[in-house]
Design a protein around this motif. Structure first.
Motif, mmCIF file in Angstrom:
data_model
loop_
_atom_site.group_PDB
_atom_site.id
_atom_site.type_symbol
_atom_site.label_atom_id
_atom_site.label_comp_id
_atom_site.label_asym_id
_atom_site.label_seq_id
_atom_site.Cartn_x
_atom_site.Cartn_y
_atom_site.Cartn_z
ATOM 1 N N UNK A 149 0.230 -1.230 0.273
ATOM 2 C CA UNK A 149 -0.039 -0.010 -0.296
ATOM 3 C C UNK A 149 0.650 1.279 -0.128
ATOM 4 N N UNK A 150 2.071 0.677 0.144
ATOM 5 C CA UNK A 150 2.794 2.598 0.385
ATOM 6 C C UNK A 150 3.456 2.885 -0.888
ATOM 7 N N UNK A 151 3.022 3.532 -1.801
ATOM 8 C CA UNK A 151 3.041 4.071 -2.270
ATOM 9 C C UNK A 151 3.606 5.796 -2.740
ATOM 10 N N UNK A 152 4.224 6.785 -2.162
ATOM 11 C CA UNK A 152 5.002 7.374 -2.326
ATOM 12 C C UNK A 152 4.824 8.344 -3.637
ATOM 13 N N UNK A 153 3.987 9.170 -4.005
ATOM 14 C CA UNK A 153 4.108 10.265 -5.160
ATOM 15 C C UNK A 153 4.318 11.610 -4.359
ATOM 16 N N UNK A 154 4.820 12.440 -5.236
ATOM 17 C CA UNK A 154 4.768 14.284 -5.556
ATOM 18 C C UNK A 154 3.274 14.356 -5.291
ATOM 19 N N UNK A 155 3.167 15.702 -5.015
ATOM 20 C CA UNK A 155 1.730 15.829 -5.040
ATOM 21 C C UNK A 155 1.221 16.568 -6.207
ATOM 22 N N UNK A 156 2.315 17.328 -7.174
ATOM 23 C CA UNK A 156 2.337 17.230 -8.735
ATOM 24 C C UNK A 156 2.013 15.805 -8.912
ATOM 25 N N UNK A 157 2.370 15.033 -9.323
ATOM 26 C CA UNK A 157 1.830 14.400 -9.657
ATOM 27 C C UNK A 157 0.777 13.120 -9.826
ATOM 28 N N UNK A 158 0.635 13.422 -8.646
ATOM 29 C CA UNK A 158 -1.242 12.895 -8.110
ATOM 30 C C UNK A 158 -2.323 13.900 -9.045
ATOM 31 N N UNK A 159 -1.503 14.700 -8.598
ATOM 32 C CA UNK A 159 -2.510 15.538 -9.157
ATOM 33 C C UNK A 159 -3.146 15.907 -10.469
ATOM 34 N N UNK A 160 -2.043 15.234 -11.219
ATOM 35 C CA UNK A 160 -1.843 15.368 -13.217
ATOM 36 C C UNK A 160 -2.617 14.008 -13.128
ATOM 37 N N UNK A 161 -3.384 13.512 -12.522
ATOM 38 C CA UNK A 161 -4.247 12.560 -12.214
ATOM 39 C C UNK A 161 -5.227 12.154 -13.349
ATOM 40 N N UNK A 162 -5.980 13.956 -12.181
ATOM 41 C CA UNK A 162 -6.982 13.630 -12.447
ATOM 42 C C UNK A 162 -7.059 15.121 -13.759
ATOM 43 N N UNK A 163 -8.081 15.023 -14.668
ATOM 44 C CA UNK A 163 -8.176 16.160 -15.600
ATOM 45 C C UNK A 163 -9.384 16.546 -15.433
ATOM 46 N N UNK A 164 -10.495 15.608 -15.564
ATOM 47 C CA UNK A 164 -12.030 16.044 -14.936
ATOM 48 C C UNK A 164 -12.006 17.044 -13.315
ATOM 49 N N UNK A 165 -11.919 15.712 -12.984
ATOM 50 C CA UNK A 165 -12.428 16.260 -11.827
ATOM 51 C C UNK A 165 -12.056 17.465 -10.366
ATOM 52 N N UNK A 166 -12.151 18.482 -10.308
ATOM 53 C CA UNK A 166 -11.158 19.577 -9.080
ATOM 54 C C UNK A 166 -10.693 19.128 -8.701
ATOM 55 N N UNK A 167 -9.256 17.568 -8.438
ATOM 56 C CA UNK A 167 -9.021 17.413 -7.010
ATOM 57 C C UNK A 167 -8.004 18.942 -6.147
ATOM 58 N N UNK A 168 -7.488 19.597 -6.829
ATOM 59 C CA UNK A 168 -6.608 20.633 -5.905
ATOM 60 C C UNK A 168 -7.473 21.106 -5.346
ATOM 61 N N UNK A 169 -9.180 22.287 -6.093
ATOM 62 C CA UNK A 169 -10.087 22.959 -5.031
ATOM 63 C C UNK A 169 -9.999 21.721 -4.038
ATOM 64 N N UNK A 170 -10.837 21.110 -4.413
ATOM 65 C CA UNK A 170 -11.473 19.419 -3.278
ATOM 66 C C UNK A 170 -10.703 19.527 -2.164
ATOM 67 N N UNK A 171 -9.007 18.969 -2.797
ATOM 68 C CA UNK A 171 -8.048 18.996 -1.521
ATOM 69 C C UNK A 171 -7.887 20.169 -0.390
ATOM 70 N N UNK A 172 -8.043 21.426 -1.628
ATOM 71 C CA UNK A 172 -8.139 22.863 -0.368
ATOM 72 C C UNK A 172 -8.970 23.227 0.833
ATOM 73 N N UNK A 173 -10.703 22.362 0.321
ATOM 74 C CA UNK A 173 -10.975 22.774 0.810
ATOM 75 C C UNK A 173 -11.363 21.930 1.825
ATOM 76 N N UNK A 174 -9.981 20.746 2.737
ATOM 77 C CA UNK A 174 -9.951 19.735 3.336
ATOM 78 C C UNK A 174 -9.125 20.272 3.787
ATOM 79 N N UNK A 175 -7.954 20.755 3.021
ATOM 80 C CA UNK A 175 -6.699 21.263 4.414
ATOM 81 C C UNK A 175 -6.469 23.153 4.172
ATOM 82 N N UNK A 176 -5.444 23.402 5.127
ATOM 83 C CA UNK A 176 -5.686 25.043 4.838
ATOM 84 C C UNK A 176 -4.486 24.988 4.349
#
Length: 651
Positions: free
Chosen positions: A233-260
């Protein structure tokens, strides 16, 4: 002379009582058949057995105590936040109020979901911090959680995973009854949606779309066998690598609602799912995603509503588990309360039912078992000295958690219960608080004093990331443990369980974590290669063993089986050091796993659980112990005989 075909697990069928069988042919049946032939599974349960009876005993105590607390006969201030738990229990218990409300409590949230027109709408809803709906009902097709970083357990990390499917496991979709189960779910969901006011035609579209999306998920998310490999289960990737996987869903905006503040990286627990996320989560699939979320929402919410909704939501559970009747409201109310206030109720239970003498005795037994384990590692014949030394360091660093915590986790101060609003609304508020509490840990140090199990649980566990073992008060009772039964019987019960949990520090998953709980290779290559050979032997020993309608998956259950094998071996050695009666040990070991199950429950358990069913946890570990053969004079013509070269010994 008998001519019994040698079998893994002894001669005979564990699901069929045989009062005439000898321990030489089947230890489990020899000990448990007299009980088994007369045992009756309660209509609202999937099984009956020693563990179920302990669970029922705990449940009765807690329901009686909650009734006494409600009546003012017990002190509601004896444990911090106990008054909140009692208020929540009172709400859950009030079925008259729930019947009067019908589906009114969910209408606003249901219509917000129904009103979603397109993927853009969904992005807007997510950006508004999910309007509390998606979080509380657990209906998003992905999940985030904060937990200790596996490679640096002093710090937290953000973990990402896919969702659960409608059927118990991805393998369930290949089973002969898969289509039948999905049809039952579809019919149930149709009824629930109509009861909630959704038009028949609209409900049909929702269900058809939702089932299509679920089938897509089932081809991508992990199976139970895959989840059993915890370090994978341990597969670390950078935030940038993670965000780029989502093209349609506004994942960065979603995460910003969860974290300061966003983390620098994400630990991906399901890489295959992340690679497919855009193909699954896109505007073209919107109707399917919406249907799937609505199916999840209505089925998850129904249990919090009226008796009519509870009954309408029962057929699918009945089909999957085989349970004959819907559990009564009082039982449901206890478990709903325990879901949020388990540690509070666990401290109350532990203080009331676990005596100091028993706690001191258990502590001594655990320390004795650690010494036995150290001796076994020191005298191990297949490990190098370097690996032995590091294993002993890890063993001696084990943290013991016995009974119940002295201090409650901070979440219980934050939970809120409002007696004037519905059970659904309170459940939603508590769910959101719990989710936010978990996410708020991201940039805080890890609290290593947190307990994974509450005091009122009949279970025990090892946490590889904290290198601790937990024995709640709930399991510290007969037949696992009793001050009045022989020490040998206690070794066969709680002693084997203690050593089982210690063994998890050295199973195929735990062996990859060091004394600080970090994912870190402390083995020599030669030693780990030998360990993997022995692990494969354990896989092979159990794989394909028939139990009722199902065959065991040796790979899925290997970690627990390594722990069972090591646990029994160490309990036997501890008993020998004290000159204990071996028959007492073996018979109580067999007695501790007595159980009968409904066939549907067996099929579900075997497909999803990392443990094998309880009856199959007796004979195979016993067949690998030379002391069993000596105690019962078992020979090659007996059903319990296993040739020495087929016996597995790891720890």
């Amino acid at each position: 002379m008998k001519n019994i075909l040698q079998v893994r697990g002894g001669a005979g069928d564990l699901t069929k009582a045989d009062v005439n069988v000898s321990p030489k042919d089947n230890l489990y049946l020899a000990v448990n058949s007299a009980w088994q032939k007369d045992a009756v599974i309660p209509a609202d349960r999937t099984e009956i057995g020693v563990n179920t009876e302990i669970d029922m005993r705990i449940e009765k105590r807690m329901k009686d105590d909650l009734a006494a607390l409600l009546a003012g006969k017990e002190d509601v201030n004896s444990v911090p936040n106990l008054a909140k738990a009692v208020d929540f229990y009172k709400l859950a218990l009030n079925i008259d109020q729930r019947n009067a409300e019908k589906t009114a409590p969910i209408q606003a949230d249901l219509h917000e979901l129904l009103a979603l027109k397109d993927f853009s709408d969904f992005n807007t809803l997510a950006a508004s911090n999910l309007n509390q709906i998606l979080n509380s009902a657990v209906i998003l097709p992905f999940a985030f959680e904060v937990d200790a970083d596996m490679k640096n357990t002093q710090k937290h990390a953000l973990y990402f995973a896919g969702p659960g499917t409608f059927l118990p496991d991805t393998s369930s979709y290949q089973a002969p009854d898969a289509e039948k189960l999905l049809q039952i779910l579809a019919k149930q969901t149709q009824h629930l949606l109509e009861l909630a006011g959704v038009e028949t035609a609209e409900a049909e579209v929702i269900i058809k779309s939702g089932l299509i999306f679920d089938q897509k998920l089932a081809k991508v998310v992990k199976s139970s066998e895959e989840w059993s490999d915890y370090p994978a289960c341990y597969n670390p990737i950078s935030l940038a690598e993670f965000l780029i996987k989502f093209k349609s869903f506004a994942i960065k905006t979603y995460l910003e609602t969860l974290f300061d503040k966003l983390p620098e990286r994400v630990i991906v627990m399901e890489p295959r799912y992340l690679d497919k996320i855009e193909a699954l989560f896109n505007p073209d699939n919107f109707d399917q995603i919406k249907g799937w979320m609505l199916m999840k929402f209505i089925n998850n919410s129904a249990k919090l509503l009226s008796q009519e909704m509870r009954e309408a939501a029962f057929p699918f559970r009945q089909a999957v588990s085989g349970v004959a009747e819907l559990p009564p409201v009082q039982r449901q109310a206890y478990y709903l309360t325990n879901d949020f206030f388990d540690e509070v109720l666990g401290v109350f239970y532990g203080q009331k039912y676990l005596g100091q003498a028993a706690k001191a005795d258990i502590t001594q037994m655990i320390k004795q078992m650690i010494k036995v384990y150290e001796s076994r590692i020191a005298n191990n014949t297949w490990l190098s000295q370097a690996t032995k030394d590091k294993a002993i360091v890890k063993l001696n660093a084990l943290v013991l958690k016995i009974g119940y915590p002295e201090k409650l986790e901070a979440i219980y101060d934050q939970l809120k219960v409002e007696p004037t609003v519905s059970l659904y609304e309170n459940q939603k508020v508590c769910s959101v608080i719990r989710a936010k509490y978990n996410l708020s840990k991201l940039f805080k140090p890890v609290n290593r004093n947190v307990w994974l199990m509450p005091g009122n649980m009949n279970n025990a566990c090892y946490d590889p990331q904290r290198n601790d073992i937990t024995f709640p008060a709930g399991i510290l009772q007969a037949p696992f443990y009793d001050l009045k039964q022989s020490r040998a019987a206690n070794y066969g019960g709680i002693g084997a369980t203690i050593a089982h949990e210690i063994s998890h520090a050295f199973d195929n998953n735990g062996a990859q974590f060091d004394e600080n709980g970090n994912l870190n290779n402390w083995w020599t290559k030669q030693d780990f290669d030998e360990f993997e050979k022995r692990t494969q032997a354990a896989v092979d020993l159990y794989d394909g063993v028939q139990y009722g309608p199902s065959k065991l998956n040796g790979k899925q259950i290997v970690a627990e089986n390594i722990a069972d094998l090591g646990g029994l071996t160490c309990a036997i050695q501890a008993n020998k050091l004290e000159g204990g009666n071996m028959k007492d040990l073996f018979e109580n070991y067999a007695r501790s796993w007595a159980q009968i199950q409904r066939p549907a429950a067996i099929k579900t358990e075997v497909s999803v659980d990392v443990h094998d069913p309880q009856p199959t946890r007796v004979n195979i570990p016993v067949q690998c112990q030379k002391e069993f053969y000596e105690t019962y004079q078992v020979g090659p013509t007996d059903g319990m005989w296993l040739d020495p070269e087929k016996r597995v010994e790891i720890w």
